[in-house]
Write a protein that holds these residues in place. Structure first.
Motif, mmCIF file in Angstrom:
data_model
loop_
_atom_site.group_PDB
_atom_site.id
_atom_site.type_symbol
_atom_site.label_atom_id
_atom_site.label_comp_id
_atom_site.label_asym_id
_atom_site.label_seq_id
_atom_site.Cartn_x
_atom_site.Cartn_y
_atom_site.Cartn_z
ATOM 1 N N ASN A 1 0.363 137.566 23.602
ATOM 2 C CA ASN A 1 1.532 138.017 24.363
ATOM 3 C C ASN A 1 2.743 137.120 24.111
ATOM 4 O O ASN A 1 3.770 137.273 24.760
ATOM 5 C CB ASN A 1 1.211 138.061 25.854
ATOM 6 N N GLY A 2 2.626 136.194 23.168
ATOM 7 C CA GLY A 2 3.704 135.224 22.928
ATOM 8 C C GLY A 2 4.981 135.867 22.406
ATOM 9 O O GLY A 2 6.064 135.294 22.524
ATOM 10 N N GLY A 3 4.844 137.041 21.826
ATOM 11 C CA GLY A 3 6.024 137.706 21.265
ATOM 12 C C GLY A 3 6.603 138.765 22.195
ATOM 13 O O GLY A 3 7.569 139.452 21.821
ATOM 14 N N THR A 4 6.011 138.928 23.384
ATOM 15 C CA THR A 4 6.459 139.994 24.283
ATOM 16 C C THR A 4 7.940 139.822 24.635
ATOM 17 O O THR A 4 8.350 138.742 25.033
ATOM 18 C CB THR A 4 5.587 140.012 25.566
ATOM 19 N N GLY A 5 8.702 140.882 24.435
ATOM 20 C CA GLY A 5 10.139 140.834 24.730
ATOM 21 C C GLY A 5 11.000 140.419 23.544
ATOM 22 O O GLY A 5 12.212 140.404 23.641
ATOM 23 N N TYR A 6 10.358 140.075 22.426
ATOM 24 C CA TYR A 6 11.099 139.590 21.253
ATOM 25 C C TYR A 6 11.018 140.556 20.070
ATOM 26 O O TYR A 6 10.068 141.314 19.936
ATOM 27 C CB TYR A 6 10.516 138.253 20.762
ATOM 28 N N VAL A 7 12.025 140.419 19.197
ATOM 29 C CA VAL A 7 11.920 140.911 17.827
ATOM 30 C C VAL A 7 11.756 139.672 16.958
ATOM 31 O O VAL A 7 12.495 138.700 17.116
ATOM 32 C CB VAL A 7 13.191 141.695 17.425
ATOM 33 N N ILE A 8 10.770 139.686 16.086
ATOM 34 C CA ILE A 8 10.490 138.504 15.268
ATOM 35 C C ILE A 8 11.044 138.684 13.857
ATOM 36 O O ILE A 8 10.848 139.734 13.239
ATOM 37 C CB ILE A 8 8.964 138.239 15.194
ATOM 38 N N GLU A 9 11.750 137.675 13.370
ATOM 39 C CA GLU A 9 12.077 137.640 11.933
ATOM 40 C C GLU A 9 11.193 136.592 11.277
ATOM 41 O O GLU A 9 11.105 135.457 11.743
ATOM 42 C CB GLU A 9 13.547 137.287 11.672
ATOM 43 N N TYR A 10 10.504 136.983 10.213
ATOM 44 C CA TYR A 10 9.697 136.046 9.448
ATOM 45 C C TYR A 10 10.556 135.493 8.311
ATOM 46 O O TYR A 10 11.218 136.251 7.597
ATOM 47 C CB TYR A 10 8.466 136.735 8.861
#
Lengths: 194, 477
Positions: B201-210
């Motif tokens: 759930n660490g990415g909940t609410g985010y958009v991730i760029e790698y």
């Protein structure tokens, strides 16, 4: 969409963390082309045996389960797939509200779209709610407030926050579609941009 | 001076039809809407109910993948659908696409495939686009520098009708992976390491760029694997800035213009990269050299270990429950676990490079006698390519089943199931309880690892293989 203003009733607690949408509604029930009757399959692999008979002693098979309008679940509820069948299954089972310390993004969004109120509250309050299985509480969307009775009998009120537009739509039973559809001019202008 | 922007900021800003206000979300324009049979029927019903058409049928692309059998038609010419209802769902999509003028890749299309495999293959998936689908693994398309995320069926209806969605802008996270992946360590391993680090759930609410050198050096299929698994950390979208690797992959694809027009497009794509001074709400940096071939042991994709490591000792009730379901004891060596089923396929790892990797392990070897192995290509074009390369013969000679394209055992709604209590090593994306069938126990891993497990019949790394096979007398000339 059904109007949601306020619900008072007993809580059903499922304390497990990370309850994913495959638990809420297993994939084999996704071949239907309508959401009608999907509540019968909510948590099917938890509460029904291989023959589809209720597993005696499972909390979700107690008579009170279907009479509890409020589900209190462990942290990170609704993670996993985007299946809207999940909030529909919970609604069909009898829930109107799901409360957790964190609710997964897509599930939260889907719930708001179909009239199931997702409520995220602070960890300490959540921990207290997990102890209140079967007890009555009130969830008031107008006030954005959860009211519980403390051990000494006094009332305790906890405020929660929710997306203002989702709240607006739930309180009035408005379909978000109408808001989008009324933006036709803006959409057309966008499409005609060079 | 202009405000420095991230790739995500640039895409978001370019698609705002109506900005967010204090009381209403933004209206965001959707460039590409991908559709499949499971999450679309009620969306089309909305159109009929309101008496409206699909706003932009040419921006809508449909396929059959989830409910479809992977076995060929029987002697009677009928496809072996698991239920009449599954067949009706496929017929419903066919009817809806005909009624509303949508391009459907049906059984007879040489491009039919899993929705997240087919879009990129056709070049329908393009940098700078917003892409949605009623499927959480839509994050896959972010590998091309698109903003791509899963939506529910209500929103499928909204996009069909208005080509738009209501959205509050998510927060942004950059995950930097520097250094180099070691020998035999894949994008799947990288993703499992990231999910373990962030938590499911660490990415909940985010958009991730790698970003970072290890991400830049991945080929497009590996980037798709990485972005595909973003949702398993709770983030709806994962993205990678387009570069020469992206441009080379897309060159000549069916839905893209050719020659000069293509080159002009690529110039625009390269400008999408995150500005140097752009700020993220959260930033995480990991070293690829620390990552090893990884496998999950629990009931969420964050519960993973390096294959040589023991199963961690549970520290709370949820972890205890997960281990009980999986039949593991804390401290037990992963390699002790016997494997009953191996599944190679899915939108995570069902592409040609995945099949090549599995085949390179299986070449000249045999699947252990007690193991059932299924290899399911992600699309018809991958199936054809694999057959041209003779990969299907390597699989079948080794004792695996070579199937028709589809989601198959990843979501297990078409009849491709793992039996209760059985252990499956799968290249798919979810190890939730019952995901591959009621009572099934799923270990997620890379195609290389899955193939190594198939040969040894227990959890193993490719590097364990030679010795183990000789011992078991399973290596053939």
């Amino acid at each position: 969409m059904r109007v949601f203003t306020k619900t008072t009733g007993p809580v059903l607690v499922l304390e497990q963390e990370n309850i994913d949408t495959d638990q809420i509604i297993p994939a084999r029930f996704l071949t239907a082309t309508s959401f009608d009757g999907i509540g019968e399959h909510a948590f099917a692999d938890w509460r029904l045996d291989a023959a589809g008979e209720p597993i005696s002693g499972h909390k979700l098979n107690e008579a009170r389960a279907r009479l509890s309008p409020i589900l209190v679940a462990g942290h990170n509820f609704g993670c996993g797939s985007s299946r809207e069948h999940a909030p529909h299954a919970l609604l069909g089972f009898g829930f109107r509200v799901v409360i957790s310390s964190q609710i997964a993004d897509i599930f939260k969004n889907n719930s708001q779209n179909v009239g199931l109120l997702p409520v995220e509250i602070e960890p300490q309050q959540h921990a207290r709610l997990l102890q209140l299985d079967g007890e009555g509480i009130t969830v008031d969307l107008e006030q954005c407030m959860v009211t519980v009775r403390a051990t000494d009998g006094a009332e305790q009120c906890w405020a929660f926050t929710i997306d203002p537009f989702a709240r607006h739509c739930l309180l009035r039973g408005l379909d978000r579609f109408d808001f989008l559809y009324q933006a036709e001019d803006a959409i057309q202008a966008y499409e005609e941009r060079p | 001076m202009p405000v420095p922007e991230s790739l995500f900021d640039k895409l978001w800003n370019a698609h705002v039809v109506q900005p967010q206000s204090k009381t209403t979300p933004a209206i965001i324009y959707i460039d590409l809407h991908l559709v499949h049979e499971v999450t679309s029927p009620q969306g089309f019903d909305l159109l009929r109910e309101k008496g409206i058409a699909v706003r932009r049928p040419e921006r809508t692309l449909a396929t059959l993948d989830h409910s479809t059998p992977t076995l060929p038609p029987g002697a009677d010419g009928q496809r072996p659908y698991i239920t009449e209802q599954a067949q009706r769902q496929v017929q419903t999509l066919r009817g809806n696409c005909r009624e509303f003028g949508i391009e459907l890749h049906d059984w007879d299309s040489p491009a039919r495939g899993i929705v997240h495999v087919m879009g990129p293959e056709l070049g329908a998936t393009q940098p700078g686009m917003t892409i949605v689908c009623g499927d959480s693994h839509t994050s896959t398309h972010g590998a091309f520098g698109a903003l791509a995320f899963g939506i529910g069926t209500t929103e499928v209806g909204y996009v069909l009708a208005t080509q738009c969605l209501l959205q509050n802008k998510p927060r942004s996270m950059r995950v930097n992976i520097n250094g180099r992946l070691g020998e035999g360590v894949t994008a799947k391993d990288m993703a499992l390491n990231i999910i373990r680090h962030l938590g499911m759930n660490g990415g909940t609410g985010y958009v991730i760029e790698y970003a970072g050198s290890a991400v830049r050096s991945l080929d497009m299929e590996s980037r798709m694997t990485l972005c595909n698994l973003t949702i398993e950390a709770g983030a709806r979208a994962g993205m990678i800035a387009p570069d020469e690797t992206t441009i080379e992959y897309l060159r000549g694809r069916a839905k893209l213009p050719q020659s000069e027009a293509y080159e002009q497009l690529t110039e625009k794509w390269l400008q999408l990269a995150t500005d140097e001074a752009a700020v993220f709400d959260c930033e995480v940096t990991l070293d690829a050299a620390d990552m090893q071939a990884t496998i999950t042991y629990g009931t969420d994709p964050g519960m993973s270990v390096a294959i040589g490591d023991p199963v961690p000792v549970p520290v709370n009730a949820s972890q205890e429950k997960a281990l009980r379901y999986m039949g593991f004891d804390g401290g037990q060596a992963m390699s002790e676990r016997q494997v009953d089923v191996v599944f190679i396929g899915s939108c995570t790892n069902g592409r040609i490079s995945d099949l090549q990797a599995a085949a390179s392990v299986l070449r000249g070897r045999r699947v252990a006698d007690h193991v059932r192995m299924l290899v399911v290509p992600g699309s018809e074009s991958i199936r054809k390519q694999a057959e041209k390369e003779g990969l299907h013969e390597i699989f079948t000679r080794a004792g695996a089943e070579w199937r028709l394209p589809g989601c198959s055992m990843c979501i297990a709604m078409n009849g491709d199931l793992v039996a209760p209590g059985m252990t499956a090593v799968s290249t798919s994306n979810r190890n939730f309880e019952g995901r591959q069938g009621a009572g099934a126990r799923t270990l997620l891993a890379s195609p290389e690892t899955a193939a190594a497990c198939a040969v040894t019949g227990h959890v193993a790394r490719v590097s364990d293989l030679s010795a183990a096979c000789l011992e078991a007398g399973q290596e053939v000339a």
